[in-house]
Motif scaffolding. Sequence first.
Motif, mmCIF file in Angstrom:
data_model
loop_
_atom_site.group_PDB
_atom_site.id
_atom_site.type_symbol
_atom_site.label_atom_id
_atom_site.label_comp_id
_atom_site.label_asym_id
_atom_site.label_seq_id
_atom_site.Cartn_x
_atom_site.Cartn_y
_atom_site.Cartn_z
ATOM 1 N N GLN A 51 26.203 89.097 25.946
ATOM 2 C CA GLN A 51 26.059 88.491 27.277
ATOM 3 C C GLN A 51 27.314 88.651 28.116
ATOM 4 O O GLN A 51 27.635 87.815 28.953
ATOM 5 N N GLY A 52 28.037 89.739 27.852
ATOM 6 C CA GLY A 52 29.204 90.041 28.679
ATOM 7 C C GLY A 52 30.488 89.374 28.224
ATOM 8 O O GLY A 52 31.545 89.578 28.840
ATOM 9 N N ASP A 53 30.447 88.592 27.160
ATOM 10 C CA ASP A 53 31.651 87.943 26.639
ATOM 11 C C ASP A 53 32.436 88.968 25.814
ATOM 12 O O ASP A 53 31.946 89.446 24.794
ATOM 13 N N ILE A 87 15.865 90.131 25.400
ATOM 14 C CA ILE A 87 17.111 90.410 24.677
ATOM 15 C C ILE A 87 18.117 91.099 25.593
ATOM 16 O O ILE A 87 17.756 91.979 26.391
ATOM 17 N N THR A 88 19.378 90.705 25.456
ATOM 18 C CA THR A 88 20.448 91.371 26.211
ATOM 19 C C THR A 88 21.468 91.953 25.236
ATOM 20 O O THR A 88 21.624 91.456 24.114
ATOM 21 N N PHE A 89 22.143 93.009 25.670
ATOM 22 C CA PHE A 89 23.238 93.577 24.882
ATOM 23 C C PHE A 89 24.266 94.163 25.840
ATOM 24 O O PHE A 89 24.008 94.272 27.044
ATOM 25 N N ASP A 90 25.424 94.533 25.305
ATOM 26 C CA ASP A 90 26.522 94.932 26.179
ATOM 27 C C ASP A 90 26.601 96.425 26.443
ATOM 28 O O ASP A 90 26.877 96.854 27.551
ATOM 29 N N ARG A 91 26.421 97.234 25.406
ATOM 30 C CA ARG A 91 26.542 98.678 25.644
ATOM 31 C C ARG A 91 25.723 99.434 24.612
ATOM 32 O O ARG A 91 25.444 98.924 23.522
#
Lengths: 179, 347
Positions: free
Chosen positions: B193-195, B232-236
């Motif tokens: 989540q961008g953390d 669902i989210t992910f960073d890269r």
Amino acid sequence: MRWERRCGPLQRGLAPALQHGAGARSDQLYGLRLRSRSDRGQGNYRKNAFHGAYTARSTLEWSFEEINLSDHYYAPEHLKAFGTISEGAPELGRKFFEYYSAVFAAGALTEREKALIALAVAHTVQCPYCIDAYTTECLQKGSDLEQMTEAVHVACAIRGGASLVHGMQMKEHAAKVGM
Amino acid sequence: MTSTLSSRRAPLADPAAQLATLDASMTGRSTFDEALRGAGWNALTPATLEIFQINLGKLCNMTCRHCHVDAGPDRSDAMMTRETLDACLRALDQTAAHTVDITGGAPELHPEFRYLVAEAHKRGKHVIDRCNLSVLLLPRNAGLAEWLGDRDVEIVASLPHYRQRNTDAQRGDGAFEKSIAALRLLNAAGYGQGDPRRILSLMTNPAGAFLAAPQSSIENEWKTALKRDFGITFDRLLALNNMPISRFLEWLIESGNLDSYMSRLVDGFNPTAITGVMCRNTISISWDGRLFDCDFNQMLDLDAVTARSMTIETFDFAAWQQRDIVTRAHCYGCTAGAGSSCGGATA
């Protein structure tokens, strides 16, 4: 310039010819002993083409001369040697392949979307080279079989619909001449 | 579903047999070293050492068809000891490497996994856990995601595709469903989540005999699809080519794709991908403390060649940096298309 943007899948199939052709001696490119496809024990073409399983050899072995020795249409070797089509008209060939690369670069549409369109069109024009190349290309751009099959159904629907909509002409004519 | 080459006593379980098969497939093709020279590299030389990649062993709860490690549930024979692990930490202290990259098998199954993570974190290193996702669902790993998050560990999770078909084809029936469940668990633990302290990276390998998609061109599509379909989210997103070794090599042979795949790798040689290949900034350490230029060389028993022979117990940083990197035909896998490394594309 990024690698993906330099060549499209059809060109990538013929990349060896393009990469080695310019600086290679003619005997390097064309002086090799050739075999016809049937000599190499190829099986069913469609099956082999779909799985990409036809015999692979040194990139320098593919040659224009071999095309002349094909004993039937649509030999898979044609795809690898496609670059040699420029020999008869180099400037036109250069312009075509530059244009081709530009068309498939990401723009308003992604490369993956363009590959899916190309796959659908390939089925519409029923080009086995293009179907071979763009099946792989779609997979390499991240599409899966379900997405690709839906693209082919789009081609199928438009092609079938194009026939059916001509039925309107049939209806009008039948109405005109009928009682 | 497949089983390990080792359990089947398959000829390809022997790295020498894999190398012989690869060498035979290269007949008539330029060697990798010739391709390097053509691109202006007389030898592949080390860059600054940035990454300590520690392979804890071959034990895994999954048996994926493409696994280059030949890992599986039966591979408890190959597990790093605490002594070797401590030697890794002593060697790490000799260097300025900023990242400890923990792999396997499923490293989370190793009894000393948390010890290694804690020690690397204590040293201020960026820690990467190469995770197969389903391992997080095992009862023994309850709470592991939160524990890793508390130690700023980046999770690099394998997911071949954001849809079921290709994921299950490569990793076994039901793998996609478990992967989604594990990704939700990671999101709930604050990952993806961008953390910057809870980075969730997804790694995609092709499910077949073709190159990886350019990661930059498909990342947004993946993010949109996983959010839309599963929340669902992910960073890269990282994209990695499959190496023609171990179980993937077996599949290439059985499916009749070996020659065409090697053509694809060789024809796809991209000189601009060379600089960023992982063997230049990484040391790869096997479960038994041997040193390699990369995890793929490790699986092929291609030990790093240094002026004097060394293991992690006798690690000498200066000598390590003066070696020439060992290359063979499989190296084309890292330079094809957009390039490929444990960090994703290199070009």
